[in-house]
Design a protein around this motif. Structure first.
Motif, PDB file in Angstrom:
ATOM      1  N   ILE A  39       1.600  -7.456   8.873  1.00 57.05           N
ATOM      2  CA  ILE A  39       2.444  -6.411   8.289  1.00 57.05           C
ATOM      3  C   ILE A  39       3.901  -6.855   8.305  1.00 57.05           C
ATOM      4  CG2 ILE A  39       3.264  -4.024   8.599  1.00 57.05           C
ATOM      5  CD1 ILE A  39       0.528  -3.206   9.097  1.00 57.05           C
ATOM      6  N   VAL A  41       2.211  -5.878   3.270  1.00 55.45           N
ATOM      7  CA  VAL A  41       1.448  -6.868   4.038  1.00 55.45           C
ATOM      8  C   VAL A  41       1.290  -8.157   3.242  1.00 55.45           C
ATOM      9  CG1 VAL A  41       0.062  -5.251   5.417  1.00 55.45           C
ATOM     10  CG2 VAL A  41      -0.743  -5.939   3.145  1.00 55.45           C
ATOM     11  N   GLU A  84      -1.735   4.105   9.363  1.00 56.94           N
ATOM     12  CA  GLU A  84      -2.597   2.990   8.962  1.00 56.94           C
ATOM     13  C   GLU A  84      -1.949   1.662   9.372  1.00 56.94           C
ATOM     14  OE1 GLU A  84      -4.244   3.569   4.994  1.00 56.94           O
ATOM     15  OE2 GLU A  84      -4.756   1.445   4.864  1.00 56.94           O
ATOM     16  N   ALA A  85      -0.649   1.538   9.134  1.00 54.66           N
ATOM     17  CA  ALA A  85       0.071   0.309   9.485  1.00 54.66           C
ATOM     18  C   ALA A  85       0.008   0.054  10.992  1.00 54.66           C
ATOM     19  CB  ALA A  85       1.522   0.400   9.018  1.00 54.66           C
ATOM     20  N   GLU A  86       0.188   1.123  11.765  1.00 50.29           N
ATOM     21  CA  GLU A  86       0.145   0.997  13.221  1.00 50.29           C
ATOM     22  C   GLU A  86      -1.246   0.543  13.682  1.00 50.29           C
ATOM     23  OE1 GLU A  86       2.561   1.089  15.351  1.00 50.29           O
ATOM     24  OE2 GLU A  86       1.243   0.875  17.104  1.00 50.29           O
ATOM     25  N   VAL A 144       7.245  -1.432   7.032  1.00 54.86           N
ATOM     26  CA  VAL A 144       6.750  -0.079   6.762  1.00 54.86           C
ATOM     27  C   VAL A 144       7.882   0.687   6.075  1.00 54.86           C
ATOM     28  CG1 VAL A 144       5.838   2.053   7.775  1.00 54.86           C
ATOM     29  CG2 VAL A 144       5.249  -0.166   8.791  1.00 54.86           C
ATOM     30  N   LEU A 195       0.126   6.581   5.778  1.00 56.05           N
ATOM     31  CA  LEU A 195       0.126   5.109   5.729  1.00 56.05           C
ATOM     32  C   LEU A 195       0.864   4.495   6.909  1.00 56.05           C
ATOM     33  CD1 LEU A 195       0.416   4.658   1.890  1.00 56.05           C
ATOM     34  CD2 LEU A 195      -1.382   3.715   3.332  1.00 56.05           C
ATOM     35  N   GLU A 196       1.834   5.241   7.474  1.00 56.54           N
ATOM     36  CA  GLU A 196       2.541   4.726   8.664  1.00 56.54           C
ATOM     37  C   GLU A 196       1.523   4.548   9.806  1.00 56.54           C
ATOM     38  OE1 GLU A 196       3.415   7.407   6.976  1.00 56.54           O
ATOM     39  OE2 GLU A 196       5.351   6.880   6.097  1.00 56.54           O
ATOM     40  N   PHE A 223       3.338   0.568   3.231  1.00 56.33           N
ATOM     41  CA  PHE A 223       3.695  -0.623   4.000  1.00 56.33           C
ATOM     42  C   PHE A 223       3.402  -1.879   3.187  1.00 56.33           C
ATOM     43  CE2 PHE A 223      -0.594   0.718   5.245  1.00 56.33           C
ATOM     44  CZ  PHE A 223      -1.340  -0.435   5.031  1.00 56.33           C
ATOM     45  N   THR A 237      -1.780  -3.145  12.963  1.00 55.26           N
ATOM     46  CA  THR A 237      -1.050  -3.952  13.943  1.00 55.26           C
ATOM     47  C   THR A 237      -1.831  -4.035  15.263  1.00 55.26           C
ATOM     48  OG1 THR A 237       0.992  -3.182  12.960  1.00 55.26           O
ATOM     49  CG2 THR A 237       1.170  -4.196  15.131  1.00 55.26           C
ATOM     50  N   ARG A 254       0.885  -1.174   0.000  1.00 55.57           N
ATOM     51  CA  ARG A 254       0.000   0.000   0.000  1.00 55.57           C
ATOM     52  C   ARG A 254       0.909   1.205   0.000  1.00 55.57           C
ATOM     53  NH1 ARG A 254      -5.285   1.363  -0.058  1.00 55.57           N
ATOM     54  NH2 ARG A 254      -5.591   1.997   2.100  1.00 55.57           N
TER      55      ARG A 254
END
Lengths: 328, 126
Positions: free
Chosen positions: A92, A108, A75-77, A95, A72-73, A106, A80, A56
Motif C-alpha cells: 500500500i 497499491v 480495507e487498507a489497514e 490512503v 476502504l480505509e 487507497f 497492511t 481502489r
C-alpha cells in the motif's frame, strides 16, 4: 474538461503530494465497474521511470447499499496487517484523505497476473498454479486468521447467528416468496454451530479474488466483505459450487477439501471441523442467492443500472439448486 | 391474439441482428455488456418457450401440497408462510420433490448450463 480529466488532475495532486518522488500520473483508466467500489489503473511517473499503480476507490456520492461494504480505509489497514502475517498482498502506497477531494480509497502496487477464473482453470500456463493453489489458499487462510483485527473500530462483528439475522432482515424487506431460501433459514437456525473465538474473516476468499501467476497466488484481493467472524466461514464460502465455475473439484474447481484443510492446519490453523464447514457452505450458497438479488435492487434503484446487474438476478437459481443439493 | 411474427420470432430477429451486425462493432466493456444482453435475451426466449408449462406443473404441485387451488403467486406465498411457520418442512417428501422440480425448471430457463442442474439430475436418478 472531461470528468475523467478533472479526476485525473485531482488524483495527480494527491499522489504527487504523498508518494515520494512522483512528479505526475499518466494513463488513468477504470478497470472494472460494478457495485460501489471502483478500481482504477495509472502510471506514476518519477525521475527514475514509471510505475504502474492501482487505485481502489469509492466516490463520495455513493449511498449505502443494504449490503454494507467496509470503508476502504479499513480495507487498507487489513491488507497492511495481513501482509505482515505473510498473506500475499500488494504494497500500500497511500490512503486517500478527505483533503485530497478524490473520494475515499487507497493506492497499491499493480500486480501482474490473472483473476479470470475460467482462464486459471483451463489455460496451460496455469497448470502448475492449479496444483499449488489449494496449498497456498490453506496457508493464506491460516495467516489471515492470525491477524489481530479486534481493535479496528469499523470492522463489523458477525458470528453465525448475527449473519443469519442480518440476512433474514434483508430478505424480509424484499417481501417476496422464495421457498428455498425460507427453508434454508429454518435449517441454518437449527444448525448454528457453537460459538468459537472470532477471527478475521476475509468474506470473499475464493478463486476469482486471487491474482494468479504461473507459479500460483500472487495476491489475495477484494476485502470489502471482511469482518470478525467464525473461523470456518471462509472455508464454506470458497467451497460453494458456483466458485468451481463448472469444474468438478470442490474447492474453487482446484482441489479436494482435505488437501485445503491439511495446508491450513500445516500453517498453524486449528483442526478443521467438517460439520462446521458444511454449515458455512450452506450459508455461502444463501449468501450467493442474496448477492444475486441485491444486484436486482441496484438495477431497480439505479445505483448501477447496467444490464449485467439485471442479468445477475437470474443467477439466483444457481444458489437455490445448490442449496437443495446440499440439504436434501 | 397478435399478428405474426410471434414474440419468439421477433426476439429471434433481434438476436440475429445484434449478434451478426452489432456485436462485431463493439469493444471492451460495451462488447462485454452486449454478451450479457444476448444471454439475457436467451433467458427471455427460454421463458417464452418453457415458462407456461413449468408454471402449470408448479401450480398443480402447490395445489396438491396446500390442498386448494389459487393463483401461482398466492400459492407460493402460502407455501413460504407455512415453511416459515414450520407447518411444512423440507423433510416432507412432497415439499422436497416440489422444490427440487420447481428449482430445476427455473435453472433450465435461467442458467441451463449450470453444473448444479446436472448434480440435481444425477441425484434424482440415483
Amino acid at each position: 474538461m472531461t470528468k475523467i480529466n478533472a479526476f485525473s488532475q485531482t488524483l495527480e495532486a494527491a499522489v504527487c503530494r504523498n508518494i515520494s518522488g512522483v512528479q505526475k500520473i499518466k494513463g488513468l483508466h477504470r478497470l472494472s465497474g460494478g457495485g460501489s467500489q471502483e478500481t482504477w489503473c495509472f502510471d506514476a511517473v518519477s525521475a527514475s521511470g514509471k510505475k504502474k499503480l492501482i487505485l481502489r476507490r469509492t466516490p463520495e456520492s455513493v449511498s449505502g447499499d443494504t449490503w454494507v461494504s467496509i470503508p476502504l480505509e479499513v480495507e487498507a489497514e487489513l491488507i497492511t496487517r495481513a501482509a505482515k502475517e505473510g498473506v500475499p498482498s500488494p504494497a500500500i502506497h497511500y490512503v486517500l484523505a478527505p483533503k485530497d477531494g478524490a473520494g475515499s480509497g487507497f493506492i497499491v502496487d499493480f500486480i501482474e497476473g490473472e483473476t479470470f477464473v475460467r482462464r486459471i482453470l483451463r489455460d496451460d500456463q496455469y497448470a502448475t498454479a492449479r496444483e499449488k493453489m489449494i496449498g497456498q489458499m490453506g496457508d493464506a487462510l491460516a495467516r489471515i486468521q492470525k491477524v489481530d483485527a479486534t481493535n479496528i473500530a469499523d470492522l463489523p462483528v458477525l458470528d453465525a447467528s448475527a449473519q443469519i439475522t442480518r440476512n433474514k432482515e434483508i430478505y424480509r424487506e424484499w417481501d417476496e416468496a422464495h421457498p428455498v431460501l425460507e427453508a434454508t433459514f429454518v435449517w441454518l437456525e437449527a444448525n448454528i454451530p457453537e460459538i468459537k473465538p472470532l477471527v478475521l474473516v476475509h468474506g470473499d476468499f475464493r478463486n476469482g479474488n486471487f491474482i494468479v501467476g504461473p507459479e500460483g497466488i500472487r495476491a489475495v484481493i477484494d476485502w470489502e466483505l471482511a469482518h470478525l467472524g467464525d473461523p470456518a466461514e471462509d472455508f464454506g464460502w470458497t467451497s460453494i459450487n458456483v466458485w468451481r465455475f463448472g469444474a468438478d473439484k470442490p474447492v474453487g474447481g482446484l482441489g479436494e477439501r482435505e488437501d485445503f484443510y491439511a495446508a491450513y492446519e500445516a500453517a498453524g490453523g486449528a483442526p478443521v471441523d467438517h460439520t462446521r464447514t458444511h454449515f458455512w457452505e450452506v450459508f455461502g450458497c444463501l449468501k450467493w442467492a442474496m448477492l444475486c438479488r441485491l444486484m436486482v435492487t441496484r438495477y431497480e434503484t439505479g445505483t448501477d443500472a447496467g444490464v449485467e446487474m439485471a442479468y445477475i438476478g437470474r443467477r439466483m437459481c444457481e444458489a437455490e439448486i445448490d442449496l437443495l443439493n446440499l440439504l436434501t | 391474439m397478435q399478428n405474426r411474427p410471434t414474440a419468439a420470432e421477433l426476439l429471434d430477429a433481434v438476436k440475429t441482428f445484434l449478434n451478426d451486425s452489432v456485436k462485431p462493432e463493439l469493444m471492451d466493456h460495451t462488447a462485454f455488456n452486449m454478451m450479457v444482453a444476448l444471454k439475457s435475451l436467451d433467458i427471455v426466449q427460454r421463458e417464452l418457450e418453457l415458462g407456461p408449462e413449468f408454471a402449470d406443473t408448479e401450480r398443480a404441485r402447490l395445489t396438491d401440497i396446500l390442498g386448494h387451488d389459487g393463483k401461482i403467486g398466492d400459492l407460493n406465498a402460502e407455501l413460504n408462510e407455512r415453511l416459515r411457520a414450520g407447518t411444512l418442512c423440507l423433510d416432507d417428501p412432497k415439499v422436497k420433490a416440489h422444490l427440487i422440480e420447481t428449482t430445476k425448471a427455473k435453472v433450465q430457463i435461467d442458467q441451463p448450463k449450470y453444473s448444479g442442474l446436472r448434480h440435481a439430475e444425477e441425484k434424482t436418478n440415483t
